[in-house]
Design a protein around this motif. Structure first.
Motif, mmCIF file in Angstrom:
data_model
loop_
_atom_site.group_PDB
_atom_site.id
_atom_site.type_symbol
_atom_site.label_atom_id
_atom_site.label_comp_id
_atom_site.label_asym_id
_atom_site.label_seq_id
_atom_site.Cartn_x
_atom_site.Cartn_y
_atom_site.Cartn_z
ATOM 1 N N ARG A 165 108.600 47.960 50.588
ATOM 2 C CA ARG A 165 108.837 48.856 48.748
ATOM 3 C C ARG A 165 108.064 49.572 48.811
ATOM 4 O O ARG A 165 107.866 50.409 47.862
ATOM 5 C CB ARG A 165 108.702 47.541 48.032
ATOM 6 N N ALA A 166 106.550 49.161 48.599
ATOM 7 C CA ALA A 166 105.656 50.129 48.359
ATOM 8 C C ALA A 166 105.309 51.381 49.145
ATOM 9 O O ALA A 166 104.893 52.266 49.018
ATOM 10 C CB ALA A 166 104.646 49.058 48.219
ATOM 11 N N ARG A 167 105.960 50.848 50.686
ATOM 12 C CA ARG A 167 105.621 52.442 51.216
ATOM 13 C C ARG A 167 107.057 52.888 51.111
ATOM 14 O O ARG A 167 106.856 54.582 51.258
ATOM 15 C CB ARG A 167 105.326 51.484 52.870
ATOM 16 N N GLU B 201 108.659 43.996 40.614
ATOM 17 C CA GLU B 201 109.976 45.129 41.252
ATOM 18 C C GLU B 201 109.564 45.392 42.528
ATOM 19 O O GLU B 201 110.351 45.328 43.334
ATOM 20 C CB GLU B 201 109.992 46.548 40.160
ATOM 21 N N LEU B 202 108.744 45.363 43.651
ATOM 22 C CA LEU B 202 107.711 46.071 44.539
ATOM 23 C C LEU B 202 107.837 44.304 45.087
ATOM 24 O O LEU B 202 108.386 43.739 46.877
ATOM 25 C CB LEU B 202 106.060 45.983 44.782
ATOM 26 N N THR C 166 109.894 56.612 40.038
ATOM 27 C CA THR C 166 110.105 54.975 40.014
ATOM 28 C C THR C 166 108.524 54.411 39.775
ATOM 29 O O THR C 166 109.202 53.931 38.477
ATOM 30 C CB THR C 166 110.554 54.580 41.609
ATOM 31 N N LEU C 167 107.480 54.931 39.683
ATOM 32 C CA LEU C 167 106.796 54.405 39.290
ATOM 33 C C LEU C 167 105.968 54.829 37.980
ATOM 34 O O LEU C 167 105.788 53.766 37.322
ATOM 35 C CB LEU C 167 105.731 54.904 40.252
ATOM 36 N N MET D 205 109.442 59.407 44.056
ATOM 37 C CA MET D 205 108.873 58.020 43.798
ATOM 38 C C MET D 205 107.934 58.272 42.273
ATOM 39 O O MET D 205 108.307 57.166 42.458
ATOM 40 C CB MET D 205 107.711 57.979 45.071
ATOM 41 N N LEU E 96 107.323 53.657 48.405
ATOM 42 C CA LEU E 96 107.081 54.644 47.083
ATOM 43 C C LEU E 96 105.920 55.541 46.907
ATOM 44 O O LEU E 96 105.087 55.486 46.960
ATOM 45 C CB LEU E 96 106.711 52.886 46.364
#
Lengths: 150, 150
Positions: A52-54, B125-126, B104-105, B101, A56
């Motif tokens: 998920r982090a990737r 969320e992650l 979302t962030l 991205m 983003l």
DNA sequence: GCTTGACCTTCCCATCATTGGAAGGATTAA
DNA sequence: TTAATCCTTCCAATGATGGGAAGGTCAAGC
């Protein structure tokens, strides 16, 4: 669970799981007698977090920080937020850069007939010597004019 | 003109000039007896063209096409325009990706207190397992469930 | 039991454009 | 002459990922 199953369950390829292990982003797993990596559900959970982090756009380095904050019960949410907002800035800088490229190109393309004739404002602009390039690494320490007598 | 001067005059680093030569993007230059590359004004002109194209985000491959169209007096402007518009599409796709991205962030960060407490919607969320990852290369040919009995 | 095919292992290579640096030769100004 | 500056080639690294080879393992079916 073998690596292929962990990959399918997490959305991180087997290749990348091995890579993440090699660079220390995830811990080395238990192995079977024959050397196969064995994964548990919580490993898949971690891999999904990474995935998920990737998605983003976080770098592996940032992901390492996020994972360690995630696993730290005493973390301060401001530390997480700082990483996220820093990344937002990077993203927005990149977006602006790309938008400038795209709008320049669209402008040029709009003025190009796009037919069989050779006249083309796009090439003209690319060849335009008036657009001064910024200074750049040249291998030479004093640029094109040599050392300025101090 | 030596390579350093050509670099300063064009905005393309000496390193890159050598690289562009090595991959055939620019022609090999004349050399002095001692092996130094020698550049003329028209070489600098070409390098500036390349530099401008690079600044607009074109790949080296596209730049090669653009240079050859540039030097072809009988080119059709539609060929140039096609390259430019194709690149615009790539840029716009990338922009959209980054914007998703970033938004979302930003949304997540807005909901994160960013204080000393550990509660953090960003990490939540992650870690959210509900967000299903897309299929991915796993090293295995039939995924986590094994070969489906045909 | 043996074969087969799916799966796993490690290791190396390629990508893309660019920079860094080492080792050594050339040029130039003082 | 010497020292600074510039040039040469060659090799390596970046970041995240995929490709593929060579070879070991496992499970299913005959």
């Amino acid at each position: 669970m073998n690596i292929g199953q962990a990959a399918a369950a997490s959305g991180v390829s087997a290749k990348m799981i091995r890579y993440y292990e090699s660079i220390g982003l995830i811990r080395k797993t238990v192995r079977t007698e024959s050397g196969y990596r064995v994964y548990a559900d919580h490993d898949v959970h971690t891999l999904r977090f990474i995935r998920r982090a990737r998605d983003l756009g976080f770098s592996v380095e940032q992901i390492a920080d996020l994972v360690s904050l995630w696993q730290d019960r005493d973390r301060a949410s401001k530390d997480v937020k700082a990483i996220a907002l820093e990344h937002v800035l990077v993203l927005e800088r990149k977006i602006q850069e790309l938008q400038e490229m795209a709008s320049t190109l669209k402008h040029l393309a709009r003025n190009c007939h796009g037919d069989a004739r050779p006249h083309c404002p796009i090439l003209e602009e690319l060849a335009n010597d008036e657009t001064a390039p910024l200074p750049v690494k040249t291998d030479a320490k004093f640029g094109a004019l040599g050392k300025v007598s101090a």
